[in-house]
Scaffold this active site. Structure first.
Site, short mmCIF file in Angstrom:
data_model
loop_
_atom_site.label_atom_id
_atom_site.label_comp_id
_atom_site.label_asym_id
_atom_site.label_seq_id
_atom_site.Cartn_x
_atom_site.Cartn_y
_atom_site.Cartn_z
N LYS A 73 0.04 -1.01 -0.46
CA LYS A 73 -0.03 0.22 0.29
C LYS A 73 1.20 1.23 -0.08
O LYS A 73 0.67 2.22 -0.29
CB LYS A 73 -0.78 -0.01 1.19
CG LYS A 73 -2.33 -1.05 0.87
CD LYS A 73 -3.36 -0.66 0.66
CE LYS A 73 -4.53 -1.23 0.06
NZ LYS A 73 -5.41 -0.89 -0.72
N SER A 77 0.53 -10.08 0.29
CA SER A 77 0.50 -8.07 -0.06
C SER A 77 0.76 -7.51 1.07
O SER A 77 0.35 -6.66 1.45
CB SER A 77 -0.75 -7.96 -0.22
OG SER A 77 -2.10 -9.21 0.45
#
Length: 420
Positions: free
Chosen positions: A57, A313
């Site tokens: 992110k 992730s």
């Protein structure tokens, strides 16, 4: 902006890559030998858990905020909404660029993520806890940005966010000279996968892009099946990093024609994967971080001899969640079962139950019983761990034949949620 025709260009992604290079790490693309042997394929993990904020992110967040900063649009501060990882990326960027930020997060956000956001943002960031879901927090953040004329940093439905996430895909292709057959991509709001397809559709069009969502929040799958972006009425928030009721309109428009398949993985399978990676590979992942690896089982027959990349992730997991993760994994594997058991109110009843009902290596892991003197029998809630999932039918038969069975609780989600 017409989302139906908008696209992310390779030139824009390369510019984003240069812009974020000072703070974003080039993360490893490593083959996992254990998983490769299991699937008879080359399975490589793109380790975005190695980023400073332990998720990808930071790529989109820093690119978006740096662009706003350069354009002089951050004077009134910024606002964002996040289930955790986007907030950490935004907080990191706030500190680096010395921008004031208000971060809206669901009340249900794990404590570890809250602490990380505050740690990365320091005095530049204020956290506001609103609602039970990301979507509740997002609505509050948007309203705050309108009321205070502050820039809203969307976690996924924004062109510059997507360009930042797309640098991950560009990086993968720079790290290998081999044709990649499959890329498994975790999906929450769709910012990452829209960036991945933007790069691979141009630079590696033969690669199949597999979207992976939690079964309890499969908003991309619902959108693809309906042909239009739709909002789920309710979601399971366990995989908090991917628990989104509706993917971004821009994200959906960019990615819908390039996603080869969309897999909804059961939350219990995600938990099983987290424990396997921790126990066998010393890799610590949060539920959303393990999604792509958890999806491999659904493709087992197609992966033989293939070159596969799983995007890992995030690793922002709270240790206090591990008991629930273990519980969900055992329920998924069929070795943990809860029953209402009818016990005779006489000495030795529990001993008989253990000897005559349980298998030799089975175990009672939960027991709650209240003795009623005015009755011959009383109910107990019993949790049983089987040594072999295949013995479930035998366990139930023995309970019924000996008069212990009252009801099976695993089949009732509301009751089960009270127990785990």
């Amino acid at each position: 902006m017409e989302t139906e025709t908008f696209s992310i260009t390779i030139e824009a992604v390369k510019k984003a890559q240069q812009k974020i290079s000072s703070v974003v790490k080039t993360t490893p693309l490593h083959e996992n030998i254990r998983i490769s042997k299991d699937f008879n394929a080359k399975i490589s993990l793109k380790r975005e858990d190695f980023q400073p904020v332990r998720s990808y992110k930071i790529r989109g967040a820093y690119h978006k905020m740096n662009s706003l900063f350069e354009d002089g649009k951050t004077g009134r501060g910024i606002v964002c909404a996040s289930a955790g990882n986007h907030a950490q990326g935004v907080a990191f960027a706030c500190s680096e660029l010395q921008i004031r930020g208000i971060v809206f997060m669901p009340v249900t956000t794990p404590k570890q993520k809250l602490e990380q956001v505050q740690m990365f943002g320091g005095s530049f960031v204020e956290i506001k806890l609103i609602g039970d879901t990301f979507d509740n927090a997002k609505d509050a953040a948007i309203q705050y940005s309108l009321d205070n004329n502050a820039e809203f940093i969307h976690p996924f439905d924004d062109a510059q966010i997507i360009e930042g996430q797309a640098t991950l895909a560009l990086e993968i292709l720079e790290q290998t000279n081999e044709l990649i057959d499959y890329v498994f991509v975790p999906v929450g709001g769709g910012g990452l996968i829209s960036g991945v397809v933007s790069v691979f559709s141009v630079l590696s069009p033969k690669t199949k892009i597999i979207a992976v969502e939690p079964k309890g929040a499969a908003s991309m799958k619902a959108a693809l099946e309906s042909g239009t972006n739709v909002e789920l009425s309710s979601i399971d928030k366990f995989v908090d990093g991917a628990a989104v009721q509706k993917v971004g309109d821009l994200s959906f428009a960019i990615s819908k024609n390039y996603i080869s398949d969309c897999i909804a993985v059961e939350e219990g399978k995600v938990c099983e994967t987290i424990l396997e990676l921790y126990n066998r590979d010393a890799i610590v992942l949060e539920p959303a971080g393990a999604l792509s690896i958890a999806a491999l089982e659904s493709y087992r027959e197609l992966l033989n001899g293939k070159n596969v990349v799983c995007i890992v992730s995030g690793s922002n997991n709270d240790i206090t969640r591990m008991e629930e993760i273990k519980e969900r994994a055992m329920l998924y594997k069929g070795i943990k079962h809860y029953f209402l058991v009818n016990f005779p109110q006489r000495p030795g009843a529990l001993k008989e139950f253990v000897l005559d009902v349980l298998g030799e290596k089975d175990d009672i892991s939960f027991f709650e019983y209240t003795k009623r003197n005015s009755r011959e029998t009383a109910l107990a809630t019993v949790g049983i761990e089987l040594s072999d999932a295949n013995d479930f039918s035998g366990l139930v038969s023995r309970m019924k034949n000996l008069g212990y069975f009252e009801s099976y609780l695993n089949a009732d989600p509301q009751v089960l949620n009270l127990l785990i």
